[in-house]
Write an enzyme that holds these catalytic residues in place. Structure first.
Site, PDB file in Angstrom:
ATOM      1  N   ASP A 238      32.995  38.068  39.391  1.00  0.00           N
ATOM      2  CA  ASP A 238      33.162  38.805  40.638  1.00  0.00           C
ATOM      3  C   ASP A 238      32.899  37.916  41.850  1.00  0.00           C
ATOM      4  O   ASP A 238      31.927  37.138  41.854  1.00  0.00           O
ATOM      5  CB  ASP A 238      32.156  39.972  40.628  1.00  0.00           C
ATOM      6  CG  ASP A 238      32.264  40.850  41.847  1.00  0.00           C
ATOM      7  OD1 ASP A 238      33.221  41.620  41.930  1.00  0.00           O
ATOM      8  OD2 ASP A 238      31.373  40.759  42.732  1.00  0.00           O
ATOM      9  N   GLU A 300      37.697  36.111  40.093  1.00  0.00           N
ATOM     10  CA  GLU A 300      38.254  36.945  41.161  1.00  0.00           C
ATOM     11  C   GLU A 300      38.508  36.010  42.340  1.00  0.00           C
ATOM     12  O   GLU A 300      37.630  35.756  43.154  1.00  0.00           O
ATOM     13  CB  GLU A 300      37.278  38.062  41.559  1.00  0.00           C
ATOM     14  CG  GLU A 300      37.971  39.059  42.464  1.00  0.00           C
ATOM     15  CD  GLU A 300      37.036  39.912  43.313  1.00  0.00           C
ATOM     16  OE1 GLU A 300      37.501  40.923  43.845  1.00  0.00           O
ATOM     17  OE2 GLU A 300      35.848  39.546  43.463  1.00  0.00           O
TER      18      GLU A 300
HETATM   19  C1  NOJ Z   1      34.844  42.699  43.974  1.00  0.00           C
HETATM   20  C2  NOJ Z   1      34.819  43.944  43.153  1.00  0.00           C
HETATM   21  O1  NOJ Z   1      36.025  44.068  42.460  1.00  0.00           O
HETATM   22  C3  NOJ Z   1      34.573  45.069  44.126  1.00  0.00           C
HETATM   23  O2  NOJ Z   1      34.790  46.319  43.525  1.00  0.00           O
HETATM   24  C4  NOJ Z   1      33.171  44.909  44.663  1.00  0.00           C
HETATM   25  O3  NOJ Z   1      32.935  45.920  45.624  1.00  0.00           O
HETATM   26  C5  NOJ Z   1      32.980  43.542  45.315  1.00  0.00           C
HETATM   27  N1  NOJ Z   1      33.525  42.472  44.542  1.00  0.00           N
HETATM   28  C6  NOJ Z   1      31.523  43.240  45.520  1.00  0.00           C
HETATM   29  O4  NOJ Z   1      30.890  43.005  44.291  1.00  0.00           O
END
Ligand code: NOJ
Length: 583
Positions: A238, A300
């Site tokens: 993430d 991500e």
């Molecule tokens: C990306 C995640 O996919 C999202 O849902 C989240 O709010 C943020 N990162 C913070 O962790």
């Protein structure tokens, strides 16, 4: 290893395209011997948002036992792995992305027994389980942060990013710089007990970890080992681009304008993609590589340019993430053959031959159905997106519900919003509830088979009576069966699964066409009409060096597309998606 970039009008690209005149042999071909490829290379990875997938215990929120119940469905769909959004103990401010214990399971999702059962049952079906790992921040309820915020002398104080800020002549405290949180408001929160501000890229309940402290790396890697030892196949990392911030905490350049949360729009020069992150990624890769069975790191990685992804693979060394996400959400929301062709060319030529991971949908963005749909041809357009996702040379990510055409159901009233982003940003930013509504399984009850409880955590979308797994399973022409057939083709056909890519008819502004060519020369052609007009397409197969005289339809939507002699043009109705074999 570098190889020369060539952009001929007809022929390009890639792996294993033996027999094609002038084709470029990329690095990927060299280190991907037939049969010895890692499992993730051509996988279909299915994202599960656990709150909304299947509720087994009737509390209105999805859980691990629910996922286990639905594994047969996933096996039939043909997925190779599931990525489950965070299931760890959490105050759920950001629905699990605020973790208070990295080695536990939130009771609302179940127990370790449920987790181990899920892992075992998934394994029996050859489905791997990938967990979400939040390295950038913890919950403010994590024992480390509770300790850190208690005193500057606390053992965990330096686990987080602190600054004394600025003191004005009147003795008032101010943040050290102009940084804003991605989720609205200042990125700094003052803690009187330590008389310092801590930094939070996301909600204030999500303090950023201080990756300049080696203890943080040690602790987080140990937490990851805990799950690797238990048998998970890897992690989706993430917000991994945000791990480091400028050590001097310099003010961000102001770009002008205001964002949907009402904050000034700033450059992320000092808060994203800092070079230090790559050292951590290399060590992380080395750590997971000590495990057997090709554990995988997915990133991500929302980046500005396709070429920016290269660094996340580790460039030519390929010693960082195996699969940083190629998130097409950044491409703009127009179904446009020229844009997609350009992007495909970039991802095949600018990444040292690495395997792209294509992502159209996830739990943070308006669903592709609504982003690309024109309100008239939506169902056809969804088939084109599916074909693009599953027939290019890429690993594919499918987000739950995408395969049945679930729509984004944005709340109409602020009182109904659950995502704090939407509460704070209303009405300019309505949050992410719309893409997180419960999975629509059947029409057996008003909860679409998701739950027995009428009070589901988010409401079920009203179209569940027709848009659901059961009814689409029974309809051969449904979107679900289109996905199933595409995934089956990808599994069984060597050209679609792992062949090289050759762009065709490259000047066509309305139709995107390409060939996939296996090592033995077997060729599959894909032609996608991204316009509302019937198009006559001259594929130019012979000029592209492709051998064969006949085309045979493998998959077509609508099914009226006729294909015969390879030299004849293809006639594609509006928004037609056609996949055929060249023989
Ligand atoms: C990306 C995640 O996919 C999202 O849902 C989240 O709010 C943020 N990162 C913070 O962790």
């Amino acid at each position: 290893m570098h190889w020369p970039l060539r952009r001929s009008t007809l022929v390009l690209l890639l792996a294993g395209a033996a027999g094609i005149a002038g084709c470029i042999a990329p690095a990927a071909a060299a280190d991907a011997p037939a049969g010895g490829e890692p499992w993730w290379r051509h996988a279909v990875i299915y994202e599960i948002y656990p709150r909304s997938f299947q509720d087994a215990n009737g509390d209105g929120t999805g859980d691990l036992a629910g996922i286990t119940q639905r594994l047969d469905y996933l096996e039939q769909l043909g997925v190779d792995a599931i990525w489950i959004a965070p299931i760890y103990p959490s105050p759920q401010v950001d629905f699990g992305y605020d973790i208070s214990d990295y080695r536990g399971i939130d009771p609302q999702y179940g127990s370790f027994a449920d987790f181990d059962r899920l892992l075992g049952e998934a394994r029996r079906r050859h489905i791997r389980v990938i967990l979400d790992m939040v390295l950038n921040h913890t919950s403010d309820q994590h024992p480390w942060f509770i300790d850190a915020a208690h005193s500057r002398e606390s053992p965990h104080h330096e686990f987080y990013v602190w600054s004394a800020g600025k003191l004005d002549p009147a003795g008032q405290h101010h943040p050290p710089n102009n940084w804003v949180s991605l989720f609205g408001g200042p990125a700094w929160e003052f803690v009187p007990a330590v008389s310092e501000y801590y930094y939070h890229r996301f909600y204030r309940q999500q303090p950023d970890l201080n990756w300049r402290n080696p203890e943080v790396e040690r602790a987080m890697f140990a937490d990851m080992r805990f799950w690797l030892d238990r048998g998970v196949a890897g992690f989706r990392l993430d917000a991994v681009t945000e791990l480091f911030e400028d050590a001097q905490l310099r003010d961000a350049p102001v770009l002008g304008g205001v964002n949907a949360q009402g904050d000034p729009i700033l450059s992320d020069l000092y808060t994203k993609n800092l070079p230090e992150v790559h050292q951590v990624m290399r060590r992380l890769r080395a750590m997971i590589d000590t495990y057997p069975d090709e554990r995988v790191l997915i990133g991500e990685t929302y980046l500005e340019k396709t070429a920016d992804l290269d660094a996340w693979y580790g460039g030519a060394r390929r010693d960082e993430l195996q699969l940083p996400m190629d998130t097409l959400v950044g491409l703009g929301n127009r179904l446009d053959a020229v844009t997609f062709r350009r992007h495909l060319l970039e991802s095949q030529t600018q990444l040292h031959g690495a395997q792209p991971l294509v992502v159209f949908d996830n739990h943070d963005n308006i669903r592709s159905w609504d982003r690309y749909g024109d309100g008239v041809h939506d169902a056809q357009i969804a088939r084109i997106i599916a074909a693009l996702l599953l027939t290019t040379r890429a690993t594919a990510l499918v987000y739950q519900g995408q395969e049945i055409g679930q729509r984004t159901a944005t709340p109409r009233r602020v009182e109904d919003v659950r995502d704090p982003l939407g509460v704070r940003g209303w009405p300019r930013d309505k949050g992410r509830d719309g893409e997180r509504t419960p999975m629509q399984w059947d029409a057996s009850n008003p909860q679409a088979g998701f739950s027995s409880n009428p009070h589901t955590w988010l409401p079920v979308t009203a179209d569940y009576r027709s848009v659901n797994v059961a009814s689409e399973s029974a309809d051969p022409a449904s979107l679900l069966n289109w996905y199933r057939r595409l995934i089956a083709l990808r599994r069984n056909d060597a050209a679609v699964r792992a062949g090289g890519m050759v762009m065709l008819d490259e000047r066509n502004p309305a139709v995107l066409s390409y060939a996939r060519v296996s090592g033995t020369g077997a060729t599959v052609i894909v032609s996608l009409n991204m316009s509302a007009r019937t198009q006559k397409v001259s594929l130019g197969l012979a000029q592209a060096g492709l051998r064969g005289s006949q085309l045979r339809t493998l998959l077509s939507s609508p099914d009226s597309v006729a294909a015969d002699a390879a030299s004849n043009p293809l006639i594609l109705p509006p928004y037609a998606a056609w996949v055929g074999q060249l023989r």
